[in-house]
Design a protein around this motif. Structure first.
Motif, mmCIF file in Angstrom:
data_model
loop_
_atom_site.group_PDB
_atom_site.id
_atom_site.type_symbol
_atom_site.label_atom_id
_atom_site.label_comp_id
_atom_site.label_asym_id
_atom_site.label_seq_id
_atom_site.Cartn_x
_atom_site.Cartn_y
_atom_site.Cartn_z
ATOM 1 N N GLU A 28 0.819 -1.216 0.000
ATOM 2 C CA GLU A 28 0.000 0.000 0.000
ATOM 3 C C GLU A 28 0.852 1.265 0.000
ATOM 4 O O GLU A 28 0.545 2.238 -0.683
ATOM 5 N N GLY A 29 1.939 1.246 0.758
ATOM 6 C CA GLY A 29 2.780 2.435 0.844
ATOM 7 C C GLY A 29 3.977 2.412 -0.088
ATOM 8 O O GLY A 29 4.863 3.269 0.000
ATOM 9 N N GLY A 30 4.047 1.416 -0.973
ATOM 10 C CA GLY A 30 5.199 1.291 -1.869
ATOM 11 C C GLY A 30 5.305 2.445 -2.842
ATOM 12 O O GLY A 30 4.303 2.920 -3.379
ATOM 13 N N LYS A 31 6.515 2.898 -3.080
ATOM 14 C CA LYS A 31 6.761 4.034 -3.969
ATOM 15 C C LYS A 31 7.652 3.624 -5.143
ATOM 16 O O LYS A 31 8.520 2.758 -5.007
ATOM 17 N N VAL A 32 7.434 4.268 -6.256
ATOM 18 C CA VAL A 32 8.299 4.098 -7.427
ATOM 19 C C VAL A 32 8.988 5.431 -7.685
ATOM 20 O O VAL A 32 8.344 6.421 -8.070
ATOM 21 N N TYR A 33 10.288 5.451 -7.431
ATOM 22 C CA TYR A 33 11.082 6.661 -7.594
ATOM 23 C C TYR A 33 11.884 6.601 -8.895
ATOM 24 O O TYR A 33 12.014 5.531 -9.513
ATOM 25 N N THR A 34 12.410 7.748 -9.291
ATOM 26 C CA THR A 34 13.193 7.828 -10.529
ATOM 27 C C THR A 34 14.434 8.682 -10.324
ATOM 28 O O THR A 34 14.468 9.562 -9.458
ATOM 29 N N VAL A 35 15.453 8.394 -11.131
ATOM 30 C CA VAL A 35 16.615 9.268 -11.231
ATOM 31 C C VAL A 35 16.918 9.507 -12.704
ATOM 32 O O VAL A 35 16.564 8.707 -13.566
ATOM 33 N N ASP A 36 17.577 10.624 -12.957
ATOM 34 C CA ASP A 36 17.937 10.984 -14.322
ATOM 35 C C ASP A 36 19.048 12.027 -14.245
ATOM 36 O O ASP A 36 19.234 12.683 -13.218
ATOM 37 N N LEU A 37 19.776 12.160 -15.343
ATOM 38 C CA LEU A 37 20.831 13.178 -15.396
ATOM 39 C C LEU A 37 20.237 14.581 -15.246
ATOM 40 O O LEU A 37 20.806 15.441 -14.572
ATOM 41 N N ASN A 38 19.088 14.802 -15.852
ATOM 42 C CA ASN A 38 18.411 16.099 -15.783
ATOM 43 C C ASN A 38 16.927 15.861 -15.519
ATOM 44 O O ASN A 38 16.100 15.976 -16.424
ATOM 45 N N PRO A 39 16.563 15.503 -14.292
ATOM 46 C CA PRO A 39 15.195 15.058 -14.010
ATOM 47 C C PRO A 39 14.115 16.098 -14.253
ATOM 48 O O PRO A 39 12.987 15.743 -14.570
ATOM 49 N N ILE A 40 14.439 17.360 -14.110
ATOM 50 C CA ILE A 40 13.419 18.395 -14.302
ATOM 51 C C ILE A 40 12.898 18.389 -15.738
ATOM 52 O O ILE A 40 11.775 18.807 -16.016
ATOM 53 N N LEU A 41 13.719 17.882 -16.670
ATOM 54 C CA LEU A 41 13.306 17.815 -18.081
ATOM 55 C C LEU A 41 12.926 16.394 -18.503
ATOM 56 O O LEU A 41 12.787 16.121 -19.693
ATOM 57 N N ALA A 42 12.761 15.502 -17.541
ATOM 58 C CA ALA A 42 12.397 14.115 -17.822
ATOM 59 C C ALA A 42 10.935 13.882 -17.422
ATOM 60 O O ALA A 42 10.624 13.862 -16.230
ATOM 61 N N PRO A 43 10.026 13.720 -18.378
ATOM 62 C CA PRO A 43 8.601 13.567 -18.048
ATOM 63 C C PRO A 43 8.326 12.453 -17.052
ATOM 64 O O PRO A 43 7.481 12.606 -16.161
ATOM 65 N N ALA A 44 9.041 11.320 -17.166
ATOM 66 C CA ALA A 44 8.784 10.191 -16.276
ATOM 67 C C ALA A 44 9.076 10.544 -14.815
ATOM 68 O O ALA A 44 8.449 9.997 -13.906
ATOM 69 N N LYS A 52 15.443 12.366 -8.247
ATOM 70 C CA LYS A 52 16.709 13.030 -7.949
ATOM 71 C C LYS A 52 17.591 13.010 -9.190
ATOM 72 O O LYS A 52 17.393 12.191 -10.097
ATOM 73 N N SER A 53 18.567 13.871 -9.175
ATOM 74 C CA SER A 53 19.570 13.910 -10.242
ATOM 75 C C SER A 53 20.737 12.999 -9.865
ATOM 76 O O SER A 53 21.088 12.878 -8.686
ATOM 77 N N VAL A 54 21.306 12.346 -10.874
ATOM 78 C CA VAL A 54 22.508 11.531 -10.677
ATOM 79 C C VAL A 54 23.555 11.935 -11.713
ATOM 80 O O VAL A 54 23.220 12.471 -12.771
ATOM 81 N N PRO A 55 24.837 11.674 -11.426
ATOM 82 C CA PRO A 55 25.873 11.940 -12.433
ATOM 83 C C PRO A 55 25.705 10.991 -13.622
ATOM 84 O O PRO A 55 24.942 10.025 -13.579
ATOM 85 N N ARG A 56 26.434 11.267 -14.689
ATOM 86 C CA ARG A 56 26.467 10.349 -15.823
ATOM 87 C C ARG A 56 26.975 8.995 -15.350
ATOM 88 O O ARG A 56 27.770 8.905 -14.414
ATOM 89 N N VAL A 57 26.521 7.951 -16.021
ATOM 90 C CA VAL A 57 26.907 6.604 -15.623
ATOM 91 C C VAL A 57 28.418 6.392 -15.747
ATOM 92 O O VAL A 57 28.996 5.545 -15.061
ATOM 93 N N THR A 58 29.075 7.194 -16.583
ATOM 94 C CA THR A 58 30.525 7.099 -16.755
ATOM 95 C C THR A 58 31.294 7.858 -15.680
ATOM 96 O O THR A 58 32.522 7.740 -15.597
ATOM 97 N N ASP A 59 30.597 8.635 -14.859
ATOM 98 C CA ASP A 59 31.234 9.428 -13.809
ATOM 99 C C ASP A 59 31.707 8.509 -12.682
ATOM 100 O O ASP A 59 31.017 7.556 -12.305
ATOM 101 N N SER A 60 32.851 8.810 -12.114
ATOM 102 C CA SER A 60 33.410 7.970 -11.042
ATOM 103 C C SER A 60 32.539 7.977 -9.786
ATOM 104 O O SER A 60 32.643 7.088 -8.950
ATOM 105 N N ASN A 61 31.682 8.991 -9.648
ATOM 106 C CA ASN A 61 30.813 9.086 -8.471
ATOM 107 C C ASN A 61 29.434 8.463 -8.683
ATOM 108 O O ASN A 61 28.592 8.510 -7.780
#
Length: 322
Positions: A28-44, A52-61
């Motif tokens: 009932e309380g389960g959530k589906v979250y998302t991350v993207d390089l530029n989430p504000i411009l990602a409709p999903a 939240k925003s994440v670095p590029r997958v090639t980034d060391s962090n």
């Protein structure tokens, strides 16, 4: 909490909604979250339960950042959506598993095979599956098709009808492979959404005919219960290291019944929502297997001849000042 994270969410609005719908049925309380390089411009991201925003997958962090987000949001499953994430998540899978987080990725060896068309061709041959006939550069026959062995998104692909169309780039680029041209007038192109369970066993295969493709992704398509279903069940019932949703591409000649394999992507494809709406409920099965610890077995209970016609819709974000 058994929350789910979809990475590189981009335009995967339907995929996010599918996971939300299925998770709510068991948590009932389960959530589906998302991350993207530029989430504000990602409709999903805007239809998910948080982003939240994440670095590029090639980034060391990248891994540290993703792991931190997963802990903060009590994530149980990670669902990657682009090829470049797969190898990285598979390599560092142990770090997530140590925290009780399960990245839904196949093993590294199979992922690398899917990324290199030379290796996946050898895989198909080993399974008795036909591939486009390779053409030797020293003994050319036309028309022929050229593509890079590690390409994606239809980049650097060429149909060559006669020798005069060949350039130095074609002949000297070591990444390009030459092969038989499969005529679209004679063959239908299919993407098959397959589900492999924890034991690397096929549980479902939904061929969807690609009627119209836009920017490399199906825009109009229809499900078909045709010869491909039994073919895949026979030839590819078990794939070592494969789990979750795999999208396979084939050419199929309705008259001769010839089936030619093109590639495998070891992730959800952009056209998967058609298979979901037809009844191939892979989000539900992932939840059953990896959250509820239930068994998923083979089924063909999905709707035949279901036509999908996609259209553009809007996601409005108020107060944007970027």
């Amino acid at each position: 909490m058994n929350n789910i994270l979809i990475t590189s969410a981009g335009q995967r609005v339907s995929l996010v909604k599918a996971f939300q719908q299925e998770l709510k049925k068991v948590s009932e309380g389960g959530k589906v979250y998302t991350v993207d390089l530029n989430p504000i411009l990602a409709p999903a991201c805007h239809v998910s339960d948080g982003y939240k925003s994440v670095p590029r997958v090639t980034d060391s962090n990248y891994i540290d950042s993703l792991l931190s987000i997963c802990k903060e949001w009590s994530i149980k499953l990670i669902i990657p959506t682009i090829d470049t994430e797969l190898a990285v998540l598979s390599e560092y899978r142990h770090l997530f598993l140590a925290e009780g987080i399960i990245p839904i990725v196949s093993d590294e060896e199979f992922i690398q095979a899917c990324r290199d068309k030379r290796i996946i061709n050898d895989f198909f041959i080993s399974k008795g599956v036909e591939i486009p006939k390779p053409i030797n550069k020293d003994s050319l026959s036309f028309p022929l098709f050229i593509k890079p062995y590690d390409g994606s998104l239809s980049k650097d692909i060429f149909l060559i009808n006669k020798e005069e169309e060949l350039t130095e780039f074609h002949l000297t680029n070591p990444k390009l492979i030459f092969m038989e041209y499969i005529d679209s007038k004679l063959y239908d192109e299919y993407t098959v959404d397959c589900y492999y369970n924890k034991n690397n066993e096929l549980c479902c295969a939904v061929p969807r005919k690609r009627i119209f493709v836009r920017a490399g992704e199906i825009n109009k398509g229809v499900t078909n219960k045709n010869e491909l279903v039994d073919f895949i069940k026979d030839k590819l019932q078990y794939i070592k290291g494969a789990i979750g949703c795999l999208t396979m591409q084939f050419f199929f000649n309705q008259d001769t019944k010839r089936i030619v394999a093109i590639e495998i992507n070891s992730r959800f494809g952009g056209g998967y929502p058609l298979s979901y709406l037809a009844g191939a409920n892979y989000p539900k099965w992932l939840i059953q297997e990896y959250i509820l610890d239930e068994t998923v077995t083979y089924t063909e209970e999905w709707e035949n001849n279901l036509l999908m016609l996609r259209y553009d819709a809007e996601v409005l974000v108020q107060g944007y000042e970027g």
